[in-house]
Design an enzyme around this catalytic site. Structure first.
Site, short mmCIF file in Angstrom:
data_model
loop_
_atom_site.label_atom_id
_atom_site.label_comp_id
_atom_site.label_asym_id
_atom_site.label_seq_id
_atom_site.Cartn_x
_atom_site.Cartn_y
_atom_site.Cartn_z
N TYR A 1 0.71 -1.29 -0.02
CA TYR A 1 -0.03 -0.03 0.07
C TYR A 1 0.86 1.28 -0.01
CZ TYR A 1 -4.21 -2.50 1.05
OH TYR A 1 -5.54 -3.21 0.92
N VAL B 1 0.10 7.51 4.53
CA VAL B 1 -1.14 7.30 3.44
C VAL B 1 -2.17 6.81 4.28
CG1 VAL B 1 0.63 7.02 1.67
CG2 VAL B 1 0.00 5.19 3.11
N LYS C 1 6.04 10.44 13.68
CA LYS C 1 5.20 9.41 13.21
C LYS C 1 4.50 8.54 14.32
CE LYS C 1 2.96 6.88 10.52
NZ LYS C 1 1.68 7.12 9.60
N ASN D 1 -0.09 9.00 15.43
CA ASN D 1 -1.21 7.91 15.40
C ASN D 1 -1.47 7.75 16.71
OD1 ASN D 1 -1.44 7.53 12.68
ND2 ASN D 1 -0.07 5.98 12.41
N ARG E 1 -3.97 10.24 17.71
CA ARG E 1 -5.26 9.89 17.07
C ARG E 1 -5.99 8.99 17.80
NH1 ARG E 1 -8.09 11.34 12.74
NH2 ARG E 1 -9.16 9.68 11.58
N GLY F 1 -9.51 -0.26 14.45
CA GLY F 1 -8.61 -1.17 13.85
C GLY F 1 -7.61 -0.72 12.86
N CYS G 1 -2.41 0.66 11.75
CA CYS G 1 -1.41 1.77 12.36
C CYS G 1 -1.67 2.21 13.54
CB CYS G 1 -1.60 3.03 11.36
SG CYS G 1 -1.46 2.57 9.54
N ARG H 1 -7.40 -5.13 7.85
CA ARG H 1 -6.36 -5.41 8.80
C ARG H 1 -6.80 -5.10 10.30
NH1 ARG H 1 -1.59 -2.28 5.75
NH2 ARG H 1 -3.43 -0.94 5.27
N1 SAJ Z 1 -11.90 5.84 14.23
C1 SAJ Z 1 -12.83 5.77 15.13
N2 SAJ Z 1 -13.07 7.18 15.43
C2 SAJ Z 1 -12.66 8.31 14.75
C3 SAJ Z 1 -11.71 7.95 13.60
C4 SAJ Z 1 -11.50 6.72 13.38
O1 SAJ Z 1 -13.30 4.86 15.84
O2 SAJ Z 1 -13.08 9.38 14.97
C5 SAJ Z 1 -11.42 4.41 13.99
C6 SAJ Z 1 -11.59 3.79 12.47
O3 SAJ Z 1 -13.08 3.04 12.34
C7 SAJ Z 1 -10.53 2.84 12.25
C8 SAJ Z 1 -9.55 3.46 13.02
O4 SAJ Z 1 -10.04 4.39 13.96
O5 SAJ Z 1 -10.98 1.60 12.62
C9 SAJ Z 1 -8.37 3.92 12.36
O6 SAJ Z 1 -8.86 4.91 11.63
P1 SAJ Z 1 -7.87 6.07 10.71
O7 SAJ Z 1 -9.02 7.03 10.07
O8 SAJ Z 1 -7.25 6.71 11.70
O9 SAJ Z 1 -7.35 5.27 9.48
P2 SAJ Z 1 -5.80 4.65 9.37
O10 SAJ Z 1 -5.24 3.79 10.40
O11 SAJ Z 1 -5.72 4.25 8.19
O12 SAJ Z 1 -4.71 6.22 9.20
C10 SAJ Z 1 -4.09 6.60 10.23
C11 SAJ Z 1 -3.97 8.13 9.80
N3 SAJ Z 1 -3.19 8.55 10.91
C12 SAJ Z 1 -3.33 9.81 11.26
O13 SAJ Z 1 -4.47 10.64 10.92
C13 SAJ Z 1 -2.76 10.41 12.44
C14 SAJ Z 1 -3.22 8.18 8.43
O14 SAJ Z 1 -2.83 9.76 8.24
C15 SAJ Z 1 -1.79 7.43 8.63
O15 SAJ Z 1 -1.17 7.50 7.36
C16 SAJ Z 1 -2.13 6.08 8.95
O16 SAJ Z 1 -2.67 5.98 10.25
C17 SAJ Z 1 -0.88 5.29 8.90
O17 SAJ Z 1 -0.55 4.49 7.71
O18 SAJ Z 1 -0.05 5.39 9.66
#
Ligand code: SAJ
Length: 472
Positions: free
Chosen positions: A25, A180, A232, A236, A239, A287, A290, A369
Site C-alpha cells: 500500500y 497514507v 510518526k 497516530n 489520534r 482497527g 497503524c 487489517r
Molecule cells: N476511528 C474511530 N473514530 C474516529 C476515527 C477513526 O473509531 O473518529 C477508527 C476507524 O473506524 C478505524 C481506526 O479508528 O477503525 C483507524 O482509522 P483512521 O481514520 O485513523 O485510519 P488509518 O489507521 O488508516 O490512518 C491513520 C492516519 N493517521 C492519522 O491521521 C494521524 C493516517 O494519516 C496514517 O497515514 C495512517 O494511520 C498510517 O498509515 O499510519
C-alpha cells in the site's frame, strides 16, 4: 555535516535511479510517483518472488495494481510508468548496486504488544538485502513506521555490518515516514507534508532531494531521524488517544442516560480565538495497521532508548497505553449492547442469529487489517450465537465467510449489528430490514452512528447505539 559524505554525494551527482523495497500500500504508489518525475531516470520496485506475493511482479510490470480496493489514479499512473519501462518490478536484489537511493516500505507489526516486542523480521531482511549491495554515496530511507531509535540503531548497524561501509561517512541514511490512508494513497503522498529525518545533515539534504519532486501541495519538514520516528508514532498515538477520549465520553454518556452527539456538538461549539476542541467519533473499535500498533512503537522507543531516565508519575500507566485498552474494549461494549437489546426482546445471545454489517476496519474500504469486527464476532460465537457477516468491499478473510448479499445475512436475524460505517448502511430502511428479519421485536445495534434511531424505534425495533444513553 560529514564533509566526507557530502563530497562522495557531490561526486555521485543528482539522484537518478531509485529503488523501493516492499510492493504494498505504501511502496507501489511511492515508486510510481518517483517514476513519474522527469529528472529521475529509473525506478526499480523490489518484490520477493514468494508463493504468497510473487504474482505482484508480473501484475505490476503489466501496469496493473495488485492492491485491493479503489485507489484513484493509481492504475493509470502505473500503466504510464511501466509502458515507458521507467518503472520496473524485479525480484533481483543485486540490482540495488545500480541505484542512487533506496527506500524501504515494509510492514512492522507487533508480535506481542503486551511486552512491546515488534516483529521486525521482514524489515530486517529488507535492510540486509540493501546492505549487501550498498555502494558509497547511496541514500537509504526507512518509510516504515518504526520504534524511535531504529534508524540510528538497528538499521545503521545492519547496513554497516552487511556493507562494511559507515553511515554518515560513506552512505546517507534517513527516516521519512509514510502518512497514507487507503483510498487516497497518491493524494496523501503528494499533498501531505513530508517529515524527513536524516542521521546527519548530509543525509537529510539528500533525502529532501529525493522527496521534494514528488510533493504537489505538501512541503518538506526536516528534522533528526529520531524526531521523525517520534513524530510518526506520536501522530497516530495522539489520534488513538483522541478516539479513546471520545469512546470513554460515549460510555459515560450511556451510563448517564444522555446523547453523546449532543455533548459533542456542545463541546465542538467552543471555537474562535485559536480554540479548537477537536473531538473525534466514538465507535465499535479501532482497527487497521497503524493505530493498533504505533503506540507500542512509541512506548518501546522510550523504554529502550531514553537518553535520560523518563520522569513520569510512579506506578501510573502511560495514557497512551490506557487509550489502547479503552479502544480495544469497544468490541466488548458492542457485545454488551447486543446482549442487553436481545434481552429486551426476551432473547439471549445463545441461539440467536446475529447479522454483522461491516468487516473492514474503515468505511468504504476493503481493508480488513485488525478489524474490530473480529473480536466482536469471536465473543458472539463463544456465547453460542449464529453469526453471518456482510461487507460490500472485503473480498475474503481467513476463517470468516464474508457475504455480498445483505438480504441473505439479514434474513431471519434476531439482531442486525453495524460495525463499519460503509455508505450503503446509511440507507438502511427500517421497514425493509424488519420484513427481511421477520421478527416481532427485531434488534438493531449501531456501532457507527449511521442510522436514525427514532426511525427504527418507530419501526418496532429494539435499538442500542454507542453513545446514545438518551435512547438505549
Ligand atoms: N476511528 C474511530 N473514530 C474516529 C476515527 C477513526 O473509531 O473518529 C477508527 C476507524 O473506524 C478505524 C481506526 O479508528 O477503525 C483507524 O482509522 P483512521 O481514520 O485513523 O485510519 P488509518 O489507521 O488508516 O490512518 C491513520 C492516519 N493517521 C492519522 O491521521 C494521524 C493516517 O494519516 C496514517 O497515514 C495512517 O494511520 C498510517 O498509515 O499510519
Amino acid at each position: 555535516m560529514s564533509d566526507k559524505l557530502q563530497k562522495i554525494i557531490d561526486a555521485r551527482g543528482p539522484i537518478k535511479k531509485i529503488g523501493v523495497l516492499g510492493m504494498g500500500y505504501v511502496g507501489i504508489p511511492a515508486a510510481a510517483l518517483f517514476a513519474d518525475v522527469d529528472k529521475f531516470e529509473k525506478v526499480l520496485g523490489f518484490q520477493r518472488n514468494s508463493a504468497s506475493s510473487g504474482y505482484n511482479i508480473d501484475m505490476i510490470n503489466n501496469g496493473e495494481s495488485p492492491l485491493k480496493g479503489e485507489e484513484p489514479g493509481l492504475e493509470d499512473l502505473l500503466r504510464k510508468v511501466t509502458d515507458t519501462k521507467k518503472f520496473e518490478c524485479t525480484p533481483d536484489f543485486s540490482r540495488i548496486t545500480e541505484l542512487d537511493a533506496v527506500t524501504l516500505a515494509i510492514q512492522t507489526p507487533f508480535k506481542n504488544p503486551a511486552d512491546l516486542i515488534p516483529d521486525f523480521g521482514a524489515l530486517i531482511e529488507g535492510i540486509r538485502n540493501v546492505g549487501k549491495y550498498l555502494k558509497p554515496g547511496m541514500l537509504v530511507v526507512l518509510e516504515s513506521t518504526i520504534t524511535p531509535g531504529t534508524t540510528k540503531g538497528m538499521a545503521k548497524e545492519i547496513l554497516e555490518e552487511e556493507s562494511g561501509l559507515k553511515a554518515g561517512e560513506d552512505f546517507a541514511l534517513a527516516h521519512a515516514p509514510e502518512r497514507v490512508m487507503v483510498g487516497r494513497l497518491l493524494k496523501n503522498i503528494q499533498e501531505h507534508d513530508r517529515i524527513v529525518g536524516g542521521i546527519d545533515e548530509a543525509s537529510t539534504k539528500r533525502a529532501i532531494e529525493l522527496y521534494s519532486p514528488v510533493l504537489t501541495k505538501g512541503k518538506i519538514i526536516p528534522m533528526s531521524a529520531t524526531a521523525a520516528e517520534v513524530t510518526k508514532t506520536a501522530e497516530n498515538t495522539f489520534r488513538d488517544l483522541q478516539i479513546a477520549a471520545a469512546n470513554q465520553l460515549a460510555l459515560y454518556c450511556e451510563s448517564r442516560g444522555i446523547n453523546f452527539y449532543d455533548v459533542r456538538a456542545g463541546i465542538d461549539s467552543l471555537k474562535g480565538e485559536g480554540i479548537t476542541r477537536a473531538i473525534l467519533w466514538p465507535g465499535a473499535g479501532v482497527g487497521g495497521h497503524c493505530l493498533t500498533k504505533d503506540t507500542y512503537h512509541l512506548e518501546r522507543g522510550i523504554e529502550i532508548a531514553g537518553e535520560s531516565p523518563l520522569d513520569y508519575p510512579e506506578n501510573t500507566d502511560s495514557i497512551y497505553v490506557l487509550a489502547r485498552k479503552v479502544n480495544d474494549f469497544m468490541p466488548n461494549h458492542m457485545f454488551k449492547l447486543t446482549e442487553e437489546a436481545l434481552a429486551n426482546a426476551g432473547k439471549e445471545i445463545k441461539g440467536s442469529k446475529i447479522a454483522m454489517l461491516g468487516w473492514a476496519f474503515i468505511n468504504d474500504s476493503d481493508d480488513a487489517r485488525n478489524p474490530p469486527s473480529e473480536p466482536y464476532r469471536d465473543l458472539l460465537v463463544e456465547a453460542g450465537a449464529k453469526v453471518m457477516v456482510h461487507d460490500p468491499h472485503v473480498l475474503s478473510y481467513p476463517n470468516v465467510e464474508i457475504e455480498k448479499d445483505m438480504e441473505s445475512v439479514v434474513k431471519d436475524a434476531d439482531a442486525v449489528v453495524i460495525l463499519t460505517g460503509h455508505s450503503e448502511y446509511f440507507k438502511l430502511n427500517p421497514a425493509d430490514v424488519k420484513e427481511v428479519m421477520g421478527k416481532d421485536q427485531p434488534v438493531v445495534v449501531d456501532g457507527r452512528n449511521v442510522i436514525k434511531p427514532e426511525e427504527f424505534i418507530d419501526g418496532g425495533f429494539v435499538y442500542r447505539g454507542i453513545g446514545r444513553g438518551d435512547i438505549n
